[in-house]
Each structure stands twice: as structure tokens, then as C-alpha cells.
Enzyme design. Structure first.
Site, PDB file in Angstrom:
ATOM      1  N   GLU A 179       0.834  -1.216   0.000  1.00 60.67           N
ATOM      2  CA  GLU A 179       0.000   0.000   0.000  1.00 60.67           C
ATOM      3  C   GLU A 179       0.861   1.255   0.000  1.00 60.67           C
ATOM      4  O   GLU A 179       0.833   2.074   0.933  1.00 60.67           O
ATOM      5  CB  GLU A 179      -0.956  -0.012   1.198  1.00 60.67           C
ATOM      6  CG  GLU A 179      -1.965  -1.134   1.108  1.00 60.67           C
ATOM      7  CD  GLU A 179      -3.074  -1.047   2.165  1.00 60.67           C
ATOM      8  OE1 GLU A 179      -2.861  -0.433   3.215  1.00 60.67           O
ATOM      9  OE2 GLU A 179      -4.165  -1.593   1.916  1.00 60.67           O
ATOM     10  N   GLU A 372      -5.296  -8.286  -1.174  1.00 57.88           N
ATOM     11  CA  GLU A 372      -6.010  -8.147   0.102  1.00 57.88           C
ATOM     12  C   GLU A 372      -7.473  -7.865  -0.174  1.00 57.88           C
ATOM     13  O   GLU A 372      -7.797  -7.008  -0.997  1.00 57.88           O
ATOM     14  CB  GLU A 372      -5.479  -6.977   0.947  1.00 57.88           C
ATOM     15  CG  GLU A 372      -4.148  -7.205   1.574  1.00 57.88           C
ATOM     16  CD  GLU A 372      -3.716  -6.062   2.485  1.00 57.88           C
ATOM     17  OE1 GLU A 372      -4.587  -5.429   3.107  1.00 57.88           O
ATOM     18  OE2 GLU A 372      -2.515  -5.838   2.559  1.00 57.88           O
TER      19      GLU A 372
HETATM   20  C1  BG6 Z   1      -4.392  -2.903   4.754  1.00 55.80           C
HETATM   21  C2  BG6 Z   1      -3.048  -3.325   5.241  1.00 55.80           C
HETATM   22  O1  BG6 Z   1      -4.449  -1.516   4.908  1.00 55.80           O
HETATM   23  O2  BG6 Z   1      -5.540  -3.326   5.402  1.00 55.80           O
HETATM   24  C3  BG6 Z   1      -3.068  -4.418   6.281  1.00 55.80           C
HETATM   25  O3  BG6 Z   1      -2.176  -3.636   4.192  1.00 55.80           O
HETATM   26  C4  BG6 Z   1      -4.263  -4.253   7.171  1.00 55.80           C
HETATM   27  O4  BG6 Z   1      -1.844  -4.400   6.949  1.00 55.80           O
HETATM   28  C5  BG6 Z   1      -5.526  -4.378   6.319  1.00 55.80           C
HETATM   29  O5  BG6 Z   1      -4.293  -5.132   8.247  1.00 55.80           O
HETATM   30  C6  BG6 Z   1      -6.820  -4.349   7.102  1.00 55.80           C
HETATM   31  O6  BG6 Z   1      -6.877  -3.234   7.933  1.00 55.80           O
HETATM   32  P1  BG6 Z   1      -7.141  -3.369   9.483  1.00 55.80           P
HETATM   33  O7  BG6 Z   1      -6.951  -2.008   9.995  1.00 55.80           O
HETATM   34  O8  BG6 Z   1      -8.516  -3.878   9.617  1.00 55.80           O
HETATM   35  O9  BG6 Z   1      -6.124  -4.322   9.992  1.00 55.80           O
END
Ligand code: BG6
Length: 474
Positions: A179, A372
Site C-alpha cells: 500500500e 487483500e
Molecule cells: C491494509 C493493510 O491496509 O488493510 C493491512 O495492508 C491491514 O496491513 C488491512 O491489516 C486491514 O486493515 P485493518 O486495519 O482492519 O487491519
């Protein structure tokens, strides 16, 4: 069949959110270790509060995380049981170079990942490695001001040379920065940057960004030189921004917001700074210092594929009063009246994934990889399992949207790794209770629990999805 035969199904994690063992195996301290749970977290990760040491009052979830440092064999076996084709994980920079500026790497750290990659291959799992997932050795933060310094390019280059050589034949898919656009929103977590002077904050960020973009191009070059089979990707926190109304002012605002993120991929995928960004930097006085050769390096070393995270679309208005509602969020977004949201207020928009896939593919015409996606939710462990139908629903709809993007729209998609395939520490809040996994981990927000792993209902569901190559989503 929508999905290609060799479609890479799997899951994703990041070192600091699952490994723990923060001071074991010769590992050095990193920025991400210092993020506590509670009210200090946001000021720290946004770089407005300087906290360079642990204190007694706070709890630091990354120190132990879910103890994957000691339990990775058990976890990878479970991924293997689900039929993962790939596992996305990140390397903790400070395991390989504890300070970051040494010339010789830490053998114990290198060996840890070598064993882990071999373990993946035992199950036919192809590792997909993020070189930096938000982490930066604290020594580089304190001594050099992290990515603000050009020196970081050289230190990152050393890291890349070492890992590309050592893991040749074991790893062929690499992502340079997780990211990368997060540096604009969470500068300390994303790149070890402190916001010391609000006046120069944006200029400092763009200088750091330039260094990361150069480092990313350099990594791509070296990866290809060391092994022509290597495939290197960039990684964007994605999700299209919708205009709140069809008022052209709202539409224009949404284009401007999307450009903040596209800027990075424009450079990494096309090889040059886009004109809109150059104009803006001139206007705002944020043009970074570039060295001779930087532009050629960027031009000659574009990425092989584009990866991104997608959780939600965003929504914006040009009306300053409406926008007041979004102040203080990591990603400013208005509430979209057509969408439902998760327990953490993240809006759920499967069609938004298809829209995002199409927008990115139209813009760059390079293969895509969703690295993701998932639902953070509160789970309840009952009789050694979790009936997480809500998660299955979320994933089903998003996989359907991917399938449509491939089959109907012709988007080229290499793979899909769901976020937090095993429950892990949340990046934004530090909570364990924001769970994404197919595997439940017995650990709470204060670090209590056995760390024992349990299969959720979604475990068998995802296994079936993979076995049918995305055909059976029931
Ligand atoms: C992304 C990141 O922003 O979202 C992860 O690459 C992160 O590291 C994921 O865990 C989900 O966000 P969160 O805040 O729910 O963990």
C-alpha cells in the site's frame, strides 16, 4: 470457466501483524513494533506523536502478535489443507538487517524465511513476498529520518540483493512496498516518517515517496537481473471514489482523490511522473529533489503486474460542509446511502471491486493481482468453531465480482489472496477482535489467550472454492 487454470488462490498476512518474536533471532526494533493499542495508536501511526520506546502504560500487540514466528509450520499446514496455491507474507526488514544499515545480513533471520518458504513448497504453495509491509528498522528512523533520506534507497537495495540471491528458486513473486499510497495517510506506520513541521509535511512526504519509487524501480531491475523468472509488482490501497451526486464538482473531486493513489502506480507501471502530478507539485512547492539517472531508472524498470488491496469503495462531495464528516479518517469517505457497512464502518461494495478492477486494468493494461480483501468482524468461538456465514457471504460476493470482471469484462487477473487468512493484529486499531481469518486464534485485545488455532466454517467453504477453481461458491 472464468478463472485461469493456474489462478493463484490464497491468503495474505504481514510480518508485524502475525510473527511476534520481536526481539528474537537477532531481530532489530522496527517502527511497527511501537504501535500500541488504545488512544496513542492513531497519533503514532500518523506521525504526529513521537514515541520511540516502549512504555509501561501501553500494550504493544506486535511484540507477540499471534506467535507465528514459532508456529508457522502448523499455520502453513492449515493453508495447505485449504489448498492454497499461494501465500502472501512479508519479510521483516529488521530480521535480515537489524539496524538497516549493516553491510552483512543476519543469518538467523535469513534462515527463518528460507525454512518458511521451503515449508510452503512442501504443500505446493508459491510464496508471494512483500519486501516491506509498513516496516522500517528504528535505527533508520532515528539516524536518517527514514525514507526522507536518500540513503534509504541504498539500504533497501542491499536488502533486495540479499533476499533475491538467497531465495532464488524459492520465491518468484515479489511486491516492493505494501500500500505505497499509505505514506500519505499513515506516514509513520507506512514509512517511518514523523510529521515534525506541518508546513513542510507534504513536501517531506513527496521526497520520501520519490525515494520509495526509485527504490521500487531499482528492486524491479535487480530482481530481473538476478532471476529473469522473477515477477515484481507494485501494491496500492485501492477502491474507486464515487461522486456523492452527479454535480460536476463532486465528479471532479472524486477524480482528484483517485489520482492521489493512481499517482504511485502511474510511476511504477508507466515509468514516469504524470503531468497532473508535476503541475500540482510545482503549484504546491512539493517537487522532490531527483538525482541524475532517476528518470531513466523509473522508465526502464516498470512493474510486471499491479497488485492492490480492496475493502471498500469511497464516496466524496465537493461541499465543504459534507466533507467535515470525514475529517480524521484514514481514507476520507462519506457514508454511501446505497451500501451496508461492517462493524468497523467499512462499507461493503462487491460491485465496487469489479469497478476498481476495470478502472485499473483500463488505465494500465497490465496483469492484476488482488492481494487483500476480506471482512473484519467480531467472531464468537462456540464448540471449537465459528459460524462465520457473514464472512462467507462477503467473500462469495467479491469472488463473484472478480469472476464477472474476468469473464464479462476481460480483465486479466492472476490471483486473489484474502487478507488475514488467519486472525491477526489489526493494522489500524491494534485489536485482535477485528478478525478476518478462516482460522480463529485464541487471543484477545490485551494479549490474553492460548494462541491455539481453530477452523471456522469459512475454512471448509474456501477449500471448496479453491478446489473448484472458483466455480462452486455455495
Ligand atoms: C491494509 C493493510 O491496509 O488493510 C493491512 O495492508 C491491514 O496491513 C488491512 O491489516 C486491514 O486493515 P485493518 O486495519 O482492519 O487491519
Amino acid at each position: 470457466m472464468a478463472f485461469r487454470k493456474d489462478f493463484l488462490w490464497g491468503g495474505a498476512t504481514a510480518a508485524n501483524q502475525c510473527e511476534g518474536g520481536y526481539n528474537e533471532g537477532g531481530r532489530g526494533l522496527a517502527n511497527v513494533d511501537l504501535a500500541p493499542t488504545g488512544p496513542d495508536r492513531f497519533p503514532l501511526i500518523t506521525g504526529v506523536k513521537k514515541m520511540f520506546n516502549f512504555d509501561e502504560e501501553n500494550f504493544y500487540p506486535a511484540q507477540e502478535a499471534i506467535d507465528m514466528y514459532h508456529r508457522y509450520k502448523e499455520d502453513i499446514a492449515l493453508f495447505g489443507e485449504m489448498g492454497f496455491k499461494t501465500y502472501r507474507l512479508s519479510i521483516a526488514w529488521s530480521r535480515i538487517f537489524p539496524m538497516g544499515d549493516e553491510t552483512e545480513p543476519n543469518e538467523e533471520g535469513l534462515k527463518f524465511y528460507e525454512d518458511l518458504f521451503k515449508e510452503c513448497h512442501k504443500y505446493g504453495i508459491e510464496p508471494l513476498v512483500t519486501i516491506t509491509h509498513f516496516d522500517c528498522p528504528m535505527h533508520l528512523v532515528e539516524e536518517y529520518g527514514a525514507w526522507r533520506s536518500r540513503k534509504l534507497v541504498g539500504f533497501y537495495e542491499n536488502l533486495c540483493r540479499v533476499i533475491f540471491n538467497r531465495y532464488k528458486g524459492l520465491v518468484k513473486y515479489w511486491l516492493t512496498f505494501n500500500e505505497i499510497n499509505m505514506i500519505l495517510h499513515l506516514p509513520f506506520m507506512g514509512a517511518g516518517l514523523l510529521i515534525e513541521d506541518k508546513e513542510t509535511a507534504l513536501k517531506d512526504k513527496y521526497q520520501a515517496i520519490h525515494h520509495e519509487l526509485v527504490a521500487s524501480a531499482l528492486a524491479t531491475k535487480i530482481a530481473h537481473e538476478i532471476d529473469p523468472d522473477n515477477k515484481v509488482g507494485c501494491m496500492l490501497a485501492a477502491g474507486n471514489t464515487y461522486p456523492y451526486t452527479c454535480n460536476p464538482d463532486d465528479v471532479w473531486k472524486s477524480i482528484q482523490i483517485d489520482r492521489e493513489g493512481y499517482f504511485f502506480i502511474d510511476v511504477q507501471a508507466r515509468g514516469y511522473y504524470p503531468r497532473y502530478a508535476l503541475k500540482q507539485m510545482e503549484r504546491e512547492g512539493t517537487m522532490p529533489i531527483m538525482e541524475d539517472g532517476d528518470q531513466e531508472l523509473l522508465k526502464d524498470n516498470t512493474v510486471d503486474f499491479i497488485s492492490f488491496s480492496y475493502y471498500s469503495s469511497r464516496c466524496t462531495s465537493a461541499d465543504p460542509d459534507m466533507n467535515k464528516q470525514t475529517e480524521g479518517n484514514v481514507f476520507a469517505t462519506l457514508k454511501n446511502p446505497y451500501l451496508k457497512a461492517s462493524e468497523w464502518g467499512w462499507q461493503i461494495d462487491p460491485l465496487g471491486l469489479r469497478i476498481t478492477l476495470n478502472s485499473i486494468y483500463d488505465r494500465y493494461q497490465k496483469p492484476l493481482f488482488i492481494v487483500e480483501n476480506g471482512l473484519g468482524a467480531k467472531d464468537e468461538l462456540i464448540d471449537n468453531t465459528v459460524e462465520d456465514d457473514y464472512r462467507i457471504d462477503y467473500l462469495r460476493q467479491h469472488i463473484q465480482a472478480m469472476s464477472d470482471a474476468i469473464e464479462i469484462d476481460g480483465v486479466e487477473l492472476w490471483g486473489y489472496t484474502t487478507w488475514g487468512c488467519i486472525d491477526l493484529v489489526s493494522a489500524s486499531t491494534g485489536e485482535m477482535s477485528k478478525r478476518y481469518g478462516f482460522i480463529y486464534v485464541d487471543r484477545d485485545d490485551q494479549g490474553n489467550g492460548t494462541n491455539k488455532r481453530y477452523k471456522k466454517k469459512s475454512f471448509d467453504w474456501y477449500k471448496k472454492v479453491i478446489a473448484s477453481n472458483g466455480e462452486d461458491l455455495d
